[in-house]
Design a protein around this motif. Structure first.
Motif, short mmCIF file in Angstrom:
data_model
loop_
_atom_site.label_atom_id
_atom_site.label_comp_id
_atom_site.label_asym_id
_atom_site.label_seq_id
_atom_site.Cartn_x
_atom_site.Cartn_y
_atom_site.Cartn_z
N ILE A 92 0.85 -1.19 0.00
CA ILE A 92 0.00 0.00 0.00
C ILE A 92 0.89 1.24 0.00
O ILE A 92 1.79 1.35 0.84
CB ILE A 92 -0.91 0.02 1.24
N PRO A 93 0.70 2.18 -0.93
CA PRO A 93 1.48 3.42 -0.89
C PRO A 93 1.37 4.08 0.49
O PRO A 93 0.29 4.11 1.09
CB PRO A 93 0.84 4.28 -1.98
N ASP A 94 2.49 4.59 0.98
CA ASP A 94 2.55 5.08 2.36
C ASP A 94 1.50 6.15 2.64
O ASP A 94 0.85 6.15 3.69
CB ASP A 94 3.95 5.63 2.65
N ARG A 95 1.32 7.09 1.73
CA ARG A 95 0.37 8.18 1.96
C ARG A 95 -1.07 7.67 2.01
O ARG A 95 -1.87 8.10 2.85
CB ARG A 95 0.52 9.25 0.88
N ILE A 96 -1.41 6.72 1.14
CA ILE A 96 -2.75 6.12 1.17
C ILE A 96 -2.95 5.35 2.47
O ILE A 96 -4.03 5.38 3.08
CB ILE A 96 -2.94 5.21 -0.06
N HIS A 97 -1.89 4.68 2.92
CA HIS A 97 -1.94 3.93 4.17
C HIS A 97 -2.26 4.88 5.34
O HIS A 97 -3.09 4.58 6.20
CB HIS A 97 -0.59 3.25 4.40
N ALA A 98 -1.60 6.05 5.35
CA ALA A 98 -1.83 7.03 6.42
C ALA A 98 -3.25 7.58 6.38
O ALA A 98 -3.91 7.72 7.42
CB ALA A 98 -0.81 8.16 6.30
N TRP A 99 -3.75 7.90 5.19
CA TRP A 99 -5.12 8.41 5.07
C TRP A 99 -6.13 7.34 5.47
O TRP A 99 -7.18 7.65 6.07
CB TRP A 99 -5.38 8.88 3.64
N SER A 100 -5.84 6.09 5.16
CA SER A 100 -6.75 5.00 5.54
C SER A 100 -6.83 4.87 7.06
O SER A 100 -7.91 4.57 7.61
CB SER A 100 -6.26 3.67 4.94
N TYR A 101 -5.72 5.10 7.74
CA TYR A 101 -5.69 5.07 9.21
C TYR A 101 -6.65 6.11 9.77
O TYR A 101 -7.47 5.83 10.65
CB TYR A 101 -4.25 5.36 9.65
N ILE A 102 -6.59 7.32 9.23
CA ILE A 102 -7.48 8.39 9.69
C ILE A 102 -8.93 8.07 9.34
O ILE A 102 -9.85 8.29 10.16
CB ILE A 102 -7.06 9.74 9.06
N GLY A 103 -9.15 7.54 8.15
CA GLY A 103 -10.51 7.19 7.75
C GLY A 103 -11.14 6.15 8.65
O GLY A 103 -12.33 6.26 9.01
N LEU A 104 -10.37 5.15 9.05
CA LEU A 104 -10.91 4.12 9.94
C LEU A 104 -11.27 4.71 11.30
O LEU A 104 -12.31 4.37 11.88
CB LEU A 104 -9.89 3.00 10.10
N LEU A 105 -10.43 5.61 11.80
CA LEU A 105 -10.76 6.27 13.07
C LEU A 105 -12.08 7.03 12.97
O LEU A 105 -12.90 7.00 13.90
CB LEU A 105 -9.64 7.24 13.47
N ALA A 106 -12.31 7.69 11.85
CA ALA A 106 -13.54 8.45 11.68
C ALA A 106 -14.76 7.52 11.66
O ALA A 106 -15.79 7.80 12.28
CB ALA A 106 -13.48 9.26 10.38
N VAL A 107 -14.65 6.39 10.98
CA VAL A 107 -15.75 5.44 10.92
C VAL A 107 -16.07 4.91 12.31
O VAL A 107 -17.26 4.78 12.71
CB VAL A 107 -15.40 4.27 9.97
N VAL A 108 -15.05 4.59 13.10
CA VAL A 108 -15.25 4.06 14.44
C VAL A 108 -15.93 5.10 15.34
O VAL A 108 -16.82 4.78 16.13
CB VAL A 108 -13.90 3.60 15.04
N ALA A 109 -15.48 6.35 15.24
CA ALA A 109 -16.08 7.40 16.07
C ALA A 109 -17.57 7.56 15.78
O ALA A 109 -18.39 7.67 16.68
CB ALA A 109 -15.35 8.73 15.84
N VAL A 110 -17.93 7.52 14.50
CA VAL A 110 -19.34 7.65 14.11
C VAL A 110 -20.13 6.44 14.61
O VAL A 110 -21.26 6.56 15.10
CB VAL A 110 -19.47 7.78 12.58
N ALA A 111 -19.53 5.25 14.53
CA ALA A 111 -20.22 4.02 14.94
C ALA A 111 -20.54 4.03 16.44
O ALA A 111 -21.50 3.38 16.87
CB ALA A 111 -19.36 2.80 14.60
N MET A 112 -19.75 4.75 17.22
CA MET A 112 -19.95 4.77 18.66
C MET A 112 -20.98 5.81 19.10
O MET A 112 -21.38 5.84 20.27
CB MET A 112 -18.63 5.05 19.38
N LEU A 113 -21.43 6.68 18.20
CA LEU A 113 -22.43 7.66 18.58
C LEU A 113 -23.75 6.97 18.95
O LEU A 113 -24.16 6.04 18.25
CB LEU A 113 -22.68 8.64 17.43
N PRO A 114 -24.39 7.37 20.02
CA PRO A 114 -25.65 6.74 20.40
C PRO A 114 -26.68 6.90 19.29
O PRO A 114 -26.77 7.95 18.65
CB PRO A 114 -26.08 7.49 21.67
N SER A 115 -27.47 5.86 19.06
CA SER A 115 -28.52 5.93 18.05
C SER A 115 -29.82 6.40 18.69
O SER A 115 -30.10 6.09 19.84
CB SER A 115 -28.74 4.56 17.40
N GLY A 116 -30.60 7.16 17.92
CA GLY A 116 -31.90 7.60 18.41
C GLY A 116 -31.83 8.78 19.34
O GLY A 116 -30.80 9.23 19.75
#
Length: 264
Positions: A240-264
Motif C-alpha cells: 500500500i502506498p505510504d500516503r494512502i496507508h496514512a489516510w486509511s488510518y485516519i478514515g478508519l478512526l472516523a468510521v469508528v467514532a461515528v459508529a460509537m455515537l448513540p442511536s436515536g
C-alpha cells in the motif's frame, strides 16, 4: 457469524494499523451485547482487551526481528504501560458507562484532528536509516497515563504510538508493526483485571454469559475471524502506498467514532 465477519476486519486492522482489534472490537461488542444496556460499554472494553492480547501477541510473534529491534531499551516504557493499564481497567469497573462511551468518542475525534492539523503524520519527516536508530515510540514517563487511558477505553494505545513513530520518520508499515508489542503490554494486564470476579448491576440481561466483565463468546468469534487473517497478511503483506496507508488510518478512526455515537 456477524462477529466472525467483523473478526476478519480486526485481523486486517491489527496488521495494517496496529490496532490489535480494539477500535473495531469496542463498537462491535457494544452492538452485540446491547441487551446489557449501559453496561455493554464496560463489557466491550473488557472483551476488547482480551481480543487485543491474542491478536497483538500473535502479530508480534510473527513480526521480523529487524523491525522489533526499534523497541530495544523500552523496558521501562513497557512496565509503565502495563501499570497504567491495570489502573485503567480497574477504573472501568466503577466509572459510569456513559463516561467511557463519550470519552472514547472524544479520544478518537481529537486524535483525528491532531493527525490532520499537526505535521509529521501524513507527510513524515526524513525517514530513519534503520529501526535501531529511531527514537523511542513514547517517552517512558508517558507510559502510565497512556496505558490507563487506553485500557479504560479498550483501545490499546496504538493511536498514540503509531503517530509518534510516524513523526520519528518511520513508514506506516514499520510504525503499525511496532504498535503491536506496545498494545500487548497494555492489553495483558487489562485483560487479567477484567477477567476477575465482578457482578453487573441487578437487572442486567442474563442472556449474555460473562467471565468477569469479558464476553468469551464474542471474543472467541472475533478471534476466529482475526487470527487466520493476521497469519496471511504478516506472511504476505499488501503493498500500500505510504500516503494512502496514512489516510486509511485516519478514515478508519472516523468510521469508528461515528459508529460509537448513540442511536436515536
Amino acid at each position: 457469524m456477524a462477529l466472525i465477519g467483523i473478526g476478519l476486519l480486526t485481523g486486517v486492522t491489527t496488521v495494517l494499523f496496529g490496532f490489535g482489534g480494539g477500535f473495531v472490537a469496542v463498537p462491535v461488542v457494544v452492538w452485540a451485547d446491547a441487551a446489557l444496556g449501559a453496561d455493554a460499554m464496560r463489557v466491550a472494553t473488557a472483551t476488547s482487551a482480551l481480543v487485543m492480547v491474542v491478536n497483538a501477541g500473535f502479530a508480534t510473534a510473527v513480526t521480523p526481528r529487524r523491525v522489533l529491534v526499534a523497541l530495544r531499551g523500552s523496558g521501562p516504557l513497557l512496565l509503565l504501560l502495563a501499570a497504567g493499564a491495570a489502573a485503567g481497567a480497574l477504573a472501568t469497573r466503577v466509572a459510569p458507562p456513559a463516561v467511557a462511551r463519550w470519552a472514547f468518542i472524544a479520544y478518537v475525534t481529537l486524535t483525528i484532528v491532531d493527525l490532520l492539523l499537526r505535521p509529521g503524520f501524513l507527510r513524515p519527516r526524513a525517514r530513519v536509516a534503520a529501526p535501531s536508530d529511531a527514537p523511542r515510540p513514547l517517552p517512558a514517563v508517558l507510559g502510565a497515563p497512556v496505558g490507563a487511558v487506553a485500557a479504560f477505553l479498550g483501545v490499546g494505545g496504538s493511536v498514540l504510538t503509531v503517530p509518534a513513530m510516524r513523526r520519528a520518520g518511520h513508514t506506516m508499515h514499520v510504525a503499525t508493526a511496532l504498535a503491536n508489542p506496545l498494545t500487548l503490554a497494555i492489553a495483558l494486564p487489562a485483560a487479567m483485571v477484567s477477567l476477575g470476579g465482578y457482578a453487573l448491576p441487578a437487572g442486567a440481561d442474563a442472556q449474555v454469559h460473562l467471565v468477569g466483565l469479558v464476553d468469551p463468546g464474542a471474543a472467541a468469534a472475533l478471534l476466529l475471524g482475526a487470527l487466520p487473517v493476521i497469519a496471511v497478511l504478516r506472511r504476505r503483506p499488501p503493498r500500500i502506498p505510504d500516503r494512502i496507508h496514512a489516510w486509511s488510518y485516519i478514515g478508519l478512526l472516523a468510521v469508528v467514532a461515528v459508529a460509537m455515537l448513540p442511536s436515536g
